[in-house]
Write a protein that holds these residues in place. Structure first.
Motif, short mmCIF file in Angstrom:
data_model
loop_
_atom_site.label_atom_id
_atom_site.label_comp_id
_atom_site.label_asym_id
_atom_site.label_seq_id
_atom_site.Cartn_x
_atom_site.Cartn_y
_atom_site.Cartn_z
N GLY A 166 0.82 -1.21 0.00
CA GLY A 166 0.00 0.00 0.00
C GLY A 166 0.85 1.25 0.00
N ARG A 167 1.91 1.24 0.78
CA ARG A 167 2.84 2.38 0.82
C ARG A 167 3.45 2.61 -0.56
NH1 ARG A 167 8.03 0.48 3.50
NH2 ARG A 167 8.13 -0.48 1.43
N ASP A 168 3.92 1.54 -1.20
CA ASP A 168 4.61 1.69 -2.48
C ASP A 168 3.65 2.09 -3.60
OD1 ASP A 168 6.92 1.03 -1.18
OD2 ASP A 168 7.07 -1.00 -1.96
N ILE A 169 2.41 1.61 -3.56
CA ILE A 169 1.40 2.07 -4.52
C ILE A 169 1.24 3.58 -4.40
CG2 ILE A 169 -1.08 2.08 -5.01
CD1 ILE A 169 -1.08 -0.92 -4.28
N THR A 170 1.17 4.07 -3.17
CA THR A 170 1.00 5.51 -2.94
C THR A 170 2.21 6.28 -3.46
OG1 THR A 170 -0.32 5.02 -0.98
CG2 THR A 170 0.55 7.26 -1.18
N LYS A 171 3.40 5.78 -3.20
CA LYS A 171 4.61 6.45 -3.68
C LYS A 171 4.61 6.58 -5.20
CE LYS A 171 8.00 5.27 -0.06
NZ LYS A 171 9.26 4.52 0.21
N VAL A 172 4.28 5.49 -5.88
CA VAL A 172 4.33 5.50 -7.34
C VAL A 172 3.23 6.37 -7.93
CG1 VAL A 172 4.08 4.06 -9.41
CG2 VAL A 172 5.48 3.26 -7.49
N TYR A 173 2.05 6.36 -7.30
CA TYR A 173 0.96 7.17 -7.84
C TYR A 173 1.31 8.66 -7.80
CZ TYR A 173 -3.60 9.31 -8.51
OH TYR A 173 -4.63 10.07 -8.99
N PHE A 174 1.86 9.12 -6.70
CA PHE A 174 2.17 10.55 -6.56
C PHE A 174 3.55 10.92 -7.09
CE2 PHE A 174 -1.22 9.94 -3.43
CZ PHE A 174 -2.07 10.98 -3.80
N ASN A 175 4.40 9.92 -7.31
CA ASN A 175 5.73 10.18 -7.86
C ASN A 175 6.11 9.01 -8.76
OD1 ASN A 175 8.32 11.04 -8.42
ND2 ASN A 175 9.16 10.40 -6.43
N PRO A 176 5.63 8.99 -10.02
CA PRO A 176 5.87 7.85 -10.90
C PRO A 176 7.33 7.49 -11.09
CG PRO A 176 4.21 9.32 -11.84
CD PRO A 176 4.78 10.03 -10.64
N GLU A 177 8.23 8.48 -10.96
CA GLU A 177 9.65 8.21 -11.14
C GLU A 177 10.19 7.25 -10.06
OE1 GLU A 177 8.33 11.25 -11.10
OE2 GLU A 177 8.50 11.75 -13.23
N SER A 178 9.49 7.17 -8.93
CA SER A 178 9.96 6.30 -7.85
C SER A 178 9.80 4.83 -8.19
CB SER A 178 9.20 6.61 -6.55
OG SER A 178 7.83 6.28 -6.67
N ALA A 179 9.07 4.51 -9.25
CA ALA A 179 8.87 3.11 -9.63
C ALA A 179 10.20 2.45 -9.96
CB ALA A 179 7.93 3.01 -10.82
N ASP A 180 11.10 3.17 -10.63
CA ASP A 180 12.40 2.59 -10.98
C ASP A 180 13.18 2.20 -9.74
OD1 ASP A 180 11.87 2.95 -13.66
OD2 ASP A 180 12.87 4.91 -13.76
N GLU A 181 13.13 3.04 -8.73
CA GLU A 181 13.83 2.74 -7.48
C GLU A 181 13.23 1.53 -6.78
OE1 GLU A 181 14.33 4.78 -3.05
OE2 GLU A 181 13.88 6.04 -4.79
N LEU A 182 11.90 1.46 -6.76
CA LEU A 182 11.23 0.35 -6.08
C LEU A 182 11.51 -0.97 -6.77
CD1 LEU A 182 7.79 2.03 -5.34
CD2 LEU A 182 9.56 1.47 -3.69
N LEU A 183 11.57 -0.97 -8.10
CA LEU A 183 11.79 -2.20 -8.84
C LEU A 183 13.21 -2.73 -8.70
CD1 LEU A 183 9.77 -1.39 -12.08
CD2 LEU A 183 9.18 -3.04 -10.31
N GLN A 184 14.12 -1.91 -8.20
CA GLN A 184 15.49 -2.35 -7.97
C GLN A 184 15.70 -2.84 -6.55
OE1 GLN A 184 17.92 0.97 -9.11
NE2 GLN A 184 17.25 0.94 -11.23
N GLY A 185 14.64 -2.86 -5.77
CA GLY A 185 14.76 -3.29 -4.38
C GLY A 185 14.72 -4.79 -4.24
N TYR A 186 14.53 -5.24 -3.02
CA TYR A 186 14.51 -6.67 -2.70
C TYR A 186 13.24 -7.01 -1.94
CZ TYR A 186 19.46 -6.38 -3.89
OH TYR A 186 20.65 -6.17 -4.53
N ALA A 187 12.84 -8.25 -2.03
CA ALA A 187 11.68 -8.71 -1.28
C ALA A 187 12.00 -8.67 0.21
CB ALA A 187 11.31 -10.13 -1.69
N SER A 188 10.94 -8.42 1.00
CA SER A 188 11.12 -8.41 2.45
C SER A 188 11.43 -9.79 2.97
CB SER A 188 9.83 -7.92 3.14
OG SER A 188 9.54 -6.60 2.80
N SER A 189 12.33 -9.85 3.99
CA SER A 189 12.54 -11.13 4.64
C SER A 189 11.44 -11.35 5.66
CB SER A 189 13.84 -11.22 5.34
OG SER A 189 14.49 -10.08 5.47
N LEU A 190 11.09 -12.62 5.84
CA LEU A 190 9.97 -12.96 6.73
C LEU A 190 10.31 -12.62 8.16
CD1 LEU A 190 7.17 -14.23 6.80
CD2 LEU A 190 8.26 -16.44 7.14
N GLY A 191 9.41 -11.92 8.84
CA GLY A 191 9.63 -11.55 10.22
C GLY A 191 8.30 -11.42 10.94
N PRO A 192 8.32 -11.17 12.25
CA PRO A 192 7.09 -11.14 13.02
C PRO A 192 6.37 -9.81 13.02
CG PRO A 192 8.97 -10.86 14.47
CD PRO A 192 9.52 -11.05 13.09
#
Length: 351
Positions: free
Chosen positions: A320-346
């Motif tokens: 939900g956070r990342d959807i909001t980032k990309v909607y209001f700042n489309p350029e941030s999509a490139d940065e998000l797509l270069q990230g990594y999946a979250s590791s499982l935690g509690p």
């Protein structure tokens, strides 16, 4: 591969119009390979695979809404007068007015004394167990679950949970809870909804009471561009009976939740949001959800996300956070797509 988690659904809507901006079912597929000349091996892989790729998780898969339902319970309890903005309810970690006694997600710890804003911020189960209990009490203080269920159902229908969302593709029928008003008030019981239906609900929360018949389609035209049909979403309910002060309290709780969560730290856009964890099986991980809207003071988008068997609601909130980032700042999509999946935690488990 059908591992857990392997699937998710999300719907993003304009809360001022009811127009669907995005409707996503994961895992997805390349529909170009299924048009004109059919890629038969690819189709067989998709149709026979255990991940059920053709099953639309956004409009067909139903689960309990979990704690994302607590805004509805807040609206119901405030409007019915069983609480007000200054009512404080103590969370001890266990709700002992019914047997078996349900626990708050924070047990063996406790939240202490909270009002409705704090209860939404911290997603306190004990607070909303008490709300479900009070909705079931008569004038003499006697509790009857069916009475509480009737009142919760009244508001569920106001929010459109008694019908499909209006979206123009196959959608499963919703189910309003008919069992246990105490547990139903935290989005459990037999509540069962699609992501599209949950999105319409949070859209009405975001816009303070207008329930739309959602639409994926803008318009259809002929080959010359002549309009055949306009698909402007219709208003199916206007919740005029809900006071402005009630919406203020609900929004304050959702916005406090976002401000207090490390998931949303550093966001340039203000948001209101609510996480949810829906239990349904002892042998599978919980389904996890996030609903929200942004910007907080004048919403332009409303979001609903669910990850089936997703373990912790933090992961849905990150989407939900990342959807909001990309909607209001489309350029941030490139940065998000270069990230990594979250590791499982509690983090975020249980709320």
């Amino acid at each position: 591969l059908a591992l857990e988690p392997c699937s998710a659904g999300a719907v993003v809507t304009n809360p001022n119009t009811g127009e669907v901006l995005a409707c996503v079912s994961y895992p997805g597929y390349d529909n170009n390979r299924l048009s004109n000349v059919m890629d038969r091996p690819y189709y067989v892989q998709l149709s026979m695979g255990m991940s059920r790729t053709f099953y639309n998780r956004a409009t067909q898969e139903k689960t309990a809404p979990g704690s994302t339902y607590k805004m509805l319970s807040s609206v119901a309890s405030l409007t019915e007068g069983v609480i007000n903005g200054n009512s404080y309810i103590s969370c001890s970690g266990v709700f002992d007015k019914i047997t078996p006694s349900p626990k708050c997600w924070i047990y063996p710890s406790a939240h202490g004394s909270l009002n409705v804003v704090g209860a939404l911020q911290h997603s306190c189960n004990d607070f909303f167990y008490e709300v479900g209990y009070r909705l079931g009490q008569d004038s003499n203080g006697n509790y009857d679950s069916d009475t509480g269920l009737e009142k919760l159902a009244k508001y569920a229908k106001m929010f459109g949970f008694d019908q499909t969302s209006g979206i123009e593709i196959p959608e499963s029928q919703p189910q309003i809870s008919d069992f246990d008003s105490v547990r139903s008030a935290i989005g459990q019981g037999t509540n069962n909804y699609t992501v599209s239906q949950i999105n319409r609900y949070v859209t009405a929360v975001a816009n303070r009471g207008t329930v739309y018949s959602l639409s994926l389609i803008d318009k259809t035209t002929d080959s010359n561009g002549k309009l055949i049909k306009d698909y402007t979403p219709e208003v199916v309910n206007q919740m005029d009976e809900i006071s402005s002060s009630t919406w203020d309290l609900v929004h304050n709780g959702m916005e406090s939740m976002v401000k207090s969560s490390s998931t949303f730290a550093g966001m340039d856009i203000s948001m209101g949001g609510k996480t949810g964890t829906a239990q349904y099986s002892k042998i599978h991980a919980d389904n996890v959800l996030f609903v929200g809207y942004a910007p907080a003071d004048s919403p332009e988008i409303s979001i609903a996300v669910r990850i089936a068997n997703g373990y912790a609601s933090t992961y849905a909130a990150e989407i939900g956070r990342d959807i909001t980032k990309v909607y209001f700042n489309p350029e941030s999509a490139d940065e998000l797509l270069q990230g990594y999946a979250s590791s499982l935690g509690p983090a975020g488990a249980g709320d």
